[in-house]
Design a protein around this motif. Sequence first.
Motif, PDB file in Angstrom:
ATOM      1  N   LYS A 132     109.124 -15.563  69.873  1.00  0.00           N
ATOM      2  CA  LYS A 132     108.006 -15.209  70.751  1.00  0.00           C
ATOM      3  C   LYS A 132     108.295 -15.634  72.182  1.00  0.00           C
ATOM      4  O   LYS A 132     108.015 -14.894  73.128  1.00  0.00           O
ATOM      5  CB  LYS A 132     106.724 -15.880  70.253  1.00  0.00           C
ATOM      6  CG  LYS A 132     106.209 -15.346  68.928  1.00  0.00           C
ATOM      7  CD  LYS A 132     104.975 -16.115  68.476  1.00  0.00           C
ATOM      8  CE  LYS A 132     104.503 -15.649  67.102  1.00  0.00           C
ATOM      9  NZ  LYS A 132     103.339 -16.448  66.630  1.00  0.00           N
ATOM     10  N   ALA A 153     112.032 -25.663  68.197  1.00  0.00           N
ATOM     11  CA  ALA A 153     110.692 -25.061  68.149  1.00  0.00           C
ATOM     12  C   ALA A 153     110.460 -24.184  66.931  1.00  0.00           C
ATOM     13  O   ALA A 153     109.340 -23.712  66.726  1.00  0.00           O
ATOM     14  CB  ALA A 153     110.446 -24.255  69.427  1.00  0.00           C
ATOM     15  N   LEU A 181     110.753 -24.340  73.252  1.00  0.00           N
ATOM     16  CA  LEU A 181     110.079 -23.162  73.791  1.00  0.00           C
ATOM     17  C   LEU A 181     110.611 -22.811  75.178  1.00  0.00           C
ATOM     18  O   LEU A 181     110.762 -21.626  75.514  1.00  0.00           O
ATOM     19  CB  LEU A 181     108.569 -23.407  73.855  1.00  0.00           C
ATOM     20  CG  LEU A 181     107.861 -23.494  72.497  1.00  0.00           C
ATOM     21  CD1 LEU A 181     106.398 -23.862  72.685  1.00  0.00           C
ATOM     22  CD2 LEU A 181     107.989 -22.193  71.720  1.00  0.00           C
ATOM     23  N   LYS A 204     109.560 -29.739  70.751  1.00  0.00           N
ATOM     24  CA  LYS A 204     109.035 -28.385  70.607  1.00  0.00           C
ATOM     25  C   LYS A 204     108.880 -27.707  71.962  1.00  0.00           C
ATOM     26  O   LYS A 204     109.217 -26.530  72.135  1.00  0.00           O
ATOM     27  CB  LYS A 204     107.702 -28.405  69.874  1.00  0.00           C
ATOM     28  CG  LYS A 204     107.139 -26.996  69.612  1.00  0.00           C
ATOM     29  CD  LYS A 204     105.881 -27.023  68.785  1.00  0.00           C
ATOM     30  CE  LYS A 204     105.389 -25.609  68.519  1.00  0.00           C
ATOM     31  NZ  LYS A 204     104.145 -25.588  67.704  1.00  0.00           N
ATOM     32  N   LYS A 245     110.241 -18.592  64.528  1.00  0.00           N
ATOM     33  CA  LYS A 245     109.167 -17.674  64.915  1.00  0.00           C
ATOM     34  C   LYS A 245     108.672 -17.951  66.326  1.00  0.00           C
ATOM     35  O   LYS A 245     108.520 -17.030  67.138  1.00  0.00           O
ATOM     36  CB  LYS A 245     108.017 -17.775  63.914  1.00  0.00           C
ATOM     37  CG  LYS A 245     108.349 -17.221  62.528  1.00  0.00           C
ATOM     38  CD  LYS A 245     107.144 -17.261  61.612  1.00  0.00           C
ATOM     39  CE  LYS A 245     107.471 -16.679  60.250  1.00  0.00           C
ATOM     40  NZ  LYS A 245     106.302 -16.717  59.328  1.00  0.00           N
ATOM     41  N   GLN A 246     108.412 -19.221  66.635  1.00  0.00           N
ATOM     42  CA  GLN A 246     107.916 -19.564  67.965  1.00  0.00           C
ATOM     43  C   GLN A 246     108.960 -19.285  69.037  1.00  0.00           C
ATOM     44  O   GLN A 246     108.638 -18.837  70.145  1.00  0.00           O
ATOM     45  CB  GLN A 246     107.511 -21.046  68.007  1.00  0.00           C
ATOM     46  CG  GLN A 246     106.333 -21.399  67.116  1.00  0.00           C
ATOM     47  CD  GLN A 246     105.073 -20.664  67.497  1.00  0.00           C
ATOM     48  OE1 GLN A 246     104.773 -20.482  68.670  1.00  0.00           O
ATOM     49  NE2 GLN A 246     104.322 -20.210  66.500  1.00  0.00           N
ATOM     50  N   SER A 247     110.220 -19.517  68.707  1.00  0.00           N
ATOM     51  CA  SER A 247     111.292 -19.291  69.680  1.00  0.00           C
ATOM     52  C   SER A 247     111.451 -17.814  70.003  1.00  0.00           C
ATOM     53  O   SER A 247     111.658 -17.439  71.166  1.00  0.00           O
ATOM     54  CB  SER A 247     112.616 -19.856  69.143  1.00  0.00           C
ATOM     55  OG  SER A 247     112.536 -21.245  68.973  1.00  0.00           O
TER      56      SER A 247
END
Length: 260
Positions: free
Chosen positions: A248, A241, A39, A35, A244-246
């Motif tokens: 961001k 990751a 990121l 993860k 959604k997190q990527s």
Amino acid sequence: MDSQVLLGVALSSIGGFSTSIGALFVIMSKAPSLKVLGLLQGFAAGLMLSISFFDLAHNALNTLGFLRGNLWFFAGVIFFAVVAKFIPEPTTAPPTSDDKKVGKEENKGVMKRRRRQVLLSGVITAIGISLHNFPEGMAVYLGSMKGIRVGLNLALAIALHNIPEGVAVALPVYFATQSKWEAFKLASLSGFAEPLGVIIVACLFPTSLNPEILEGILGSVGGVMAFLTLHEMLPLAFEYAGQKQSVKAVFCGMAFMSAR
């Protein structure tokens, strides 16, 4: 050696040596956090997209005009698309540490054969990543010809991109050889292609290039970076990751570049 070439070698070495950081993830912990790597990929993608579109391509369009600027940009896209087709980047999802438990269930002959296969995959991965790193080193050098800011930004983004590549090389080698030094050494060597790419391109392009030609080449570098980001970095970030997190992380990277 010319000071411009030395600067290019130094900046590209930042990206090249970051494969060693990826190797350290492997040899200093039981399992690297995918993860976190994802990121980092997303953040680096944001840096790369900002450099490609808001700096390199933008300046090429302003200097050369809409048509010529676009021709140079898409020439870079096509160039790296051809590179990616004939030298596809090896998978960055090597065997996990759980694979080491297999030896308890299989006989020694089968385990020995499997370790050879995994070692071969690690060597092939190192060769593939080295070939991929040549144009990245060239991009950093050409960017540094315009200014240290452009070269440093490219070097930073590529360095973040190269950390998972170091993991991809080191993990199968460590699994196969049980040697931390061998894993670290091969991952580090795969990054040396970037400074080597600088030396090669320095022989092809003099530092006294016509300003319009330099802007055109930098526009092509923008195309190379944009293709690399969308074709390789973003998919890997999504896989490691989550989407959604990527996303961001991508916008954090873009905001960081804008703040700089």
